[in-house]
Motif scaffolding. Structure first.
Motif, PDB file in Angstrom:
ATOM      1  N   THR A   1       0.837  -1.051   0.080  1.00 28.84           N
ATOM      2  CA  THR A   1       0.037  -0.006  -0.130  1.00 28.84           C
ATOM      3  C   THR A   1       0.939   1.110  -0.055  1.00 28.84           C
ATOM      4  O   THR A   1       1.566   1.412   1.160  1.00 28.84           O
ATOM      5  CB  THR A   1      -0.829  -0.061   1.339  1.00 28.84           C
ATOM      6  OG1 THR A   1      -1.579  -1.088   1.220  1.00 28.84           O
ATOM      7  CG2 THR A   1      -1.685   1.170   1.339  1.00 28.84           C
ATOM      8  N   ILE A   2       0.792   2.024  -1.025  1.00 28.56           N
ATOM      9  CA  ILE A   2       1.794   3.232  -1.282  1.00 28.56           C
ATOM     10  C   ILE A   2       0.665   4.418  -1.367  1.00 28.56           C
ATOM     11  O   ILE A   2      -0.310   4.477  -1.990  1.00 28.56           O
ATOM     12  CB  ILE A   2       2.349   2.939  -2.622  1.00 28.56           C
ATOM     13  CG1 ILE A   2       3.052   1.659  -2.451  1.00 28.56           C
ATOM     14  CG2 ILE A   2       3.305   4.271  -2.535  1.00 28.56           C
ATOM     15  CD1 ILE A   2       4.132   1.571  -1.747  1.00 28.56           C
ATOM     16  N   LEU A   3       1.457   5.643  -0.663  1.00 32.57           N
ATOM     17  CA  LEU A   3       0.701   6.801  -0.643  1.00 32.57           C
ATOM     18  C   LEU A   3       1.108   7.509  -1.854  1.00 32.57           C
ATOM     19  O   LEU A   3       2.723   7.727  -1.693  1.00 32.57           O
ATOM     20  CB  LEU A   3       0.752   7.474   0.604  1.00 32.57           C
ATOM     21  CG  LEU A   3       0.532   9.119   0.847  1.00 32.57           C
ATOM     22  CD1 LEU A   3      -0.972   9.094   0.135  1.00 32.57           C
ATOM     23  CD2 LEU A   3       0.497   9.585   2.155  1.00 32.57           C
ATOM     24  N   LEU A   4       0.532   8.213  -2.625  1.00 32.29           N
ATOM     25  CA  LEU A   4       1.278   8.959  -3.780  1.00 32.29           C
ATOM     26  C   LEU A   4       1.042  10.608  -3.890  1.00 32.29           C
ATOM     27  O   LEU A   4       1.432  11.435  -4.231  1.00 32.29           O
ATOM     28  CB  LEU A   4       0.692   8.475  -5.149  1.00 32.29           C
ATOM     29  CG  LEU A   4       0.842   7.225  -5.785  1.00 32.29           C
ATOM     30  CD1 LEU A   4       0.269   7.053  -7.112  1.00 32.29           C
ATOM     31  CD2 LEU A   4       2.306   7.092  -6.004  1.00 32.29           C
ATOM     32  N   GLY A   5      -0.205  10.789  -2.944  1.00 33.50           N
ATOM     33  CA  GLY A   5      -0.571  12.223  -2.777  1.00 33.50           C
ATOM     34  C   GLY A   5      -1.511  12.359  -3.947  1.00 33.50           C
ATOM     35  O   GLY A   5      -2.017  11.619  -4.885  1.00 33.50           O
ATOM     36  N   LYS A   6      -2.030  13.901  -4.146  1.00 31.06           N
ATOM     37  CA  LYS A   6      -2.724  14.050  -5.246  1.00 31.06           C
ATOM     38  C   LYS A   6      -2.554  15.509  -5.753  1.00 31.06           C
ATOM     39  O   LYS A   6      -2.098  16.347  -5.035  1.00 31.06           O
ATOM     40  CB  LYS A   6      -4.220  14.294  -4.554  1.00 31.06           C
ATOM     41  CG  LYS A   6      -4.594  12.914  -3.935  1.00 31.06           C
ATOM     42  CD  LYS A   6      -6.170  13.199  -3.196  1.00 31.06           C
ATOM     43  CE  LYS A   6      -6.687  11.961  -2.458  1.00 31.06           C
ATOM     44  NZ  LYS A   6      -7.797  12.196  -1.796  1.00 31.06           N
ATOM     45  N   GLY A   7      -2.433  15.450  -7.047  1.00 31.46           N
ATOM     46  CA  GLY A   7      -2.185  16.532  -7.858  1.00 31.46           C
ATOM     47  C   GLY A   7      -0.774  17.280  -7.799  1.00 31.46           C
ATOM     48  O   GLY A   7      -0.637  18.159  -8.517  1.00 31.46           O
ATOM     49  N   SER A   8       0.118  16.583  -7.051  1.00 28.89           N
ATOM     50  CA  SER A   8       1.280  17.351  -7.209  1.00 28.89           C
ATOM     51  C   SER A   8       2.252  16.625  -8.241  1.00 28.89           C
ATOM     52  O   SER A   8       1.952  15.568  -8.717  1.00 28.89           O
ATOM     53  CB  SER A   8       1.899  16.894  -5.710  1.00 28.89           C
ATOM     54  OG  SER A   8       2.135  15.628  -5.474  1.00 28.89           O
TER      55      SER A   8
ATOM     56  N   GLY B   1       3.988   2.798 -13.676  1.00 28.27           N
ATOM     57  CA  GLY B   1       3.603   2.218 -14.912  1.00 28.27           C
ATOM     58  C   GLY B   1       4.804   1.760 -15.753  1.00 28.27           C
ATOM     59  O   GLY B   1       4.896   0.724 -16.487  1.00 28.27           O
ATOM     60  N   LEU B   2       5.765   2.651 -15.664  1.00 27.15           N
ATOM     61  CA  LEU B   2       7.040   2.259 -16.366  1.00 27.15           C
ATOM     62  C   LEU B   2       7.812   1.000 -15.972  1.00 27.15           C
ATOM     63  O   LEU B   2       8.284   0.226 -16.715  1.00 27.15           O
ATOM     64  CB  LEU B   2       8.079   3.515 -16.286  1.00 27.15           C
ATOM     65  CG  LEU B   2       7.975   4.769 -16.916  1.00 27.15           C
ATOM     66  CD1 LEU B   2       8.808   5.824 -16.485  1.00 27.15           C
ATOM     67  CD2 LEU B   2       7.889   4.521 -18.649  1.00 27.15           C
ATOM     68  N   PHE B   3       7.620   0.624 -14.494  1.00 24.86           N
ATOM     69  CA  PHE B   3       8.392  -0.509 -14.123  1.00 24.86           C
ATOM     70  C   PHE B   3       7.500  -1.367 -13.763  1.00 24.86           C
ATOM     71  O   PHE B   3       7.595  -2.472 -12.911  1.00 24.86           O
ATOM     72  CB  PHE B   3       8.843   0.170 -12.774  1.00 24.86           C
ATOM     73  CG  PHE B   3       9.875   1.319 -12.815  1.00 24.86           C
ATOM     74  CD1 PHE B   3      10.694   1.610 -14.083  1.00 24.86           C
ATOM     75  CD2 PHE B   3      10.187   2.315 -11.784  1.00 24.86           C
ATOM     76  CE1 PHE B   3      11.343   2.532 -14.370  1.00 24.86           C
ATOM     77  CE2 PHE B   3      10.873   3.237 -11.913  1.00 24.86           C
ATOM     78  CZ  PHE B   3      11.583   3.455 -13.054  1.00 24.86           C
ATOM     79  N   GLY B   4       6.388  -1.713 -14.538  1.00 26.12           N
ATOM     80  CA  GLY B   4       5.591  -3.075 -14.566  1.00 26.12           C
ATOM     81  C   GLY B   4       4.746  -3.189 -13.271  1.00 26.12           C
ATOM     82  O   GLY B   4       4.038  -4.155 -13.019  1.00 26.12           O
ATOM     83  N   LEU B   5       4.542  -2.025 -12.546  1.00 28.53           N
ATOM     84  CA  LEU B   5       3.651  -2.047 -11.265  1.00 28.53           C
ATOM     85  C   LEU B   5       2.178  -1.365 -11.316  1.00 28.53           C
ATOM     86  O   LEU B   5       1.461  -1.475 -10.058  1.00 28.53           O
ATOM     87  CB  LEU B   5       4.312  -1.426 -10.122  1.00 28.53           C
ATOM     88  CG  LEU B   5       5.710  -1.994  -9.643  1.00 28.53           C
ATOM     89  CD1 LEU B   5       6.369  -1.139  -8.827  1.00 28.53           C
ATOM     90  CD2 LEU B   5       5.385  -3.391  -9.190  1.00 28.53           C
ATOM     91  N   GLU B   6       1.714  -1.128 -12.474  1.00 25.71           N
ATOM     92  CA  GLU B   6       0.724  -0.500 -12.550  1.00 25.71           C
ATOM     93  C   GLU B   6      -0.482  -1.476 -12.260  1.00 25.71           C
ATOM     94  O   GLU B   6      -0.565  -2.712 -12.874  1.00 25.71           O
ATOM     95  CB  GLU B   6       0.186   0.050 -14.030  1.00 25.71           C
ATOM     96  CG  GLU B   6      -1.126   0.715 -14.160  1.00 25.71           C
ATOM     97  CD  GLU B   6      -0.976   1.526 -15.379  1.00 25.71           C
ATOM     98  OE1 GLU B   6      -2.272   2.099 -15.804  1.00 25.71           O
ATOM     99  OE2 GLU B   6      -0.254   1.316 -16.335  1.00 25.71           O
ATOM    100  N   GLY B   7      -1.451  -1.097 -11.406  1.00 24.13           N
ATOM    101  CA  GLY B   7      -2.309  -1.973 -11.007  1.00 24.13           C
ATOM    102  C   GLY B   7      -2.030  -3.232 -10.055  1.00 24.13           C
ATOM    103  O   GLY B   7      -2.776  -4.097  -9.729  1.00 24.13           O
ATOM    104  N   LYS B   8      -0.598  -3.108  -9.613  1.00 25.00           N
ATOM    105  CA  LYS B   8      -0.155  -4.116  -8.720  1.00 25.00           C
ATOM    106  C   LYS B   8      -0.014  -3.712  -7.416  1.00 25.00           C
ATOM    107  O   LYS B   8       0.606  -4.453  -6.502  1.00 25.00           O
ATOM    108  CB  LYS B   8       1.089  -5.060  -9.317  1.00 25.00           C
ATOM    109  CG  LYS B   8       0.701  -5.752 -10.641  1.00 25.00           C
ATOM    110  CD  LYS B   8       2.109  -6.072 -11.287  1.00 25.00           C
ATOM    111  CE  LYS B   8       1.715  -6.737 -12.611  1.00 25.00           C
ATOM    112  NZ  LYS B   8       2.926  -7.287 -13.204  1.00 25.00           N
ATOM    113  N   VAL B   9      -0.307  -2.285  -7.150  1.00 25.49           N
ATOM    114  CA  VAL B   9       0.115  -1.575  -6.181  1.00 25.49           C
ATOM    115  C   VAL B   9      -1.251  -0.906  -5.507  1.00 25.49           C
ATOM    116  O   VAL B   9      -2.238  -0.466  -6.256  1.00 25.49           O
ATOM    117  CB  VAL B   9       1.164  -0.727  -6.174  1.00 25.49           C
ATOM    118  CG1 VAL B   9       1.232   0.419  -5.074  1.00 25.49           C
ATOM    119  CG2 VAL B   9       2.440  -1.264  -6.471  1.00 25.49           C
TER     120      VAL B   9
END
Length: 316
Positions: A140-147, A158-166
């Motif tokens: 579970t990762i916190l990305l924040g919003k809008g920054s 997405g670049l490192f093959g983790l899209e949808g897996k986090v």
């Protein structure tokens, strides 16, 4: 005769007085809650000290780099602003967010000096056991919003093959450290100058690993490579290799050469003192000059040539 002598003495006294010329400059920075606004305040103090009080800088809050560039259209020779060099190129080319908003004044933008880069931090708790990007899967990762950090973090997943897996946490970035402490999240992504205050707090209170990128991953991101030296954060025994978005202080050709020279000279001569108060200035050195795309103001060029800084033909 007495009158003529009195006038002559008065004229001599006036001529002998120290020059009191004062130059006022507006420095357009960032939101007042950001580290970049704090940097602006430090720069204002440095300019006053470095010029012996002859240059007074007023720091203005901003909503972001795009606004800073757009205001060039209505500002004069007293305007200094910060932005990533890439945005200047987009403005001058009338591309992306500047499409249909072009202005001849954009072509007059000139660089003064680099400031701390927006540096990516992928921060994982020691409890997560993650020490490389592949290990983020299922966490579970916190990305924040809008920054910038949130957008960049999402791009890297997405670049490192983790899209949808986090699992992306629905928590504000301001709550990242408490959320990490109580196990609500396994890690967070933040971008800013280094050392980053929230990473310092997390490293000291929870124990974290800040992930490094491989050279291949850095190439995929198309961002500048940056190294955070070992020992920057508590428990950090090795260098952290990550990416950054360069940020530069700019003005326009409307600023006179002497003011640009004094601003640039004062910045570099006072930088060591600024670094004693805030460590993020320690990462600014001659090496960041390579990140300045486009032309440098003639007044600033005068200082760089005197000081022997490395310059490219495109910068002159």
């Amino acid at each position: 005769m007495f009158k003529r002598v009195s006038v002559a003495i008065a004229a001599f006294a006036i001529a002998s007085m120290p020059a009191m010329a004062e130059t006022r400059v507006t420095y357009k920075s960032a939101k007042s809650t950001s580290s970049y606004y704090q940097m602006g305040v430090q720069i204002a103090e440095a300019m006053k000290a470095g010029s012996g009080g002859e240059i007074i800088v007023t720091v203005e809050e901003s909503q972001g780099s795009v606004q800073n560039v757009m205001e060039v259209r209505a500002r004069g020779g007293d305007y200094v602003f910060t932005t990533p060099p890439a945005l200047v190129g987009l403005a001058q080319g009338g591309k992306a967010m500047f499409e249909g908003k072009g202005d001849p004044k954009f072509d007059e933008i000139r660089a003064l000096f680099p400031i701390p880069s927006l540096t990516m931090h992928f921060v994982m708790s020691d409890a997560s056991g993650v020490n490389e990007f592949a290990g983020m899967e299922g966490k579970t990762i916190l990305l924040g919003k809008g920054s910038f950090g949130a957008r960049e973090g999402e791009k890297y997943l997405g670049l490192f093959g983790l899209e949808g897996k986090v699992n992306i946490a629905d928590v504000e970035l301001s709550n990242a450290v408490p959320a990490l402490k109580n196990g609500q999240i396994d890690g967070f992504v933040t971008a800013g100058s280094w050392p980053a205050p929230n990473v310092i707090e997390a490293a000291a209170s929870t124990g974290v690993t800040v992930l490094s990128l491989t050279d291949e991953q850095i190439e995929e991101t198309k961002r500048a490579r940056l190294v955070i030296p070992a020992g920057t954060y508590a428990g950090q025994e090795a260098d952290i290799v990550t990416t950054s978005l360069p940020v530069v202080a700019y003005t326009t050709t409307a600023m006179d050469d002497e003011t640009a020279y004094q601003l640039t000279r004062s910045f570099w001569e006072e930088k060591a003192k600024m670094a004693q108060a805030a460590r993020w200035w320690a990462g600014v050195d001659e090496g960041l000059m390579a990140n300045i795309a486009g032309k440098i103001h003639p007044g600033a060029l005068r200082y760089y040539k005197e000081a022997g800084f490395p310059l490219t033909d495109a910068q002159m």
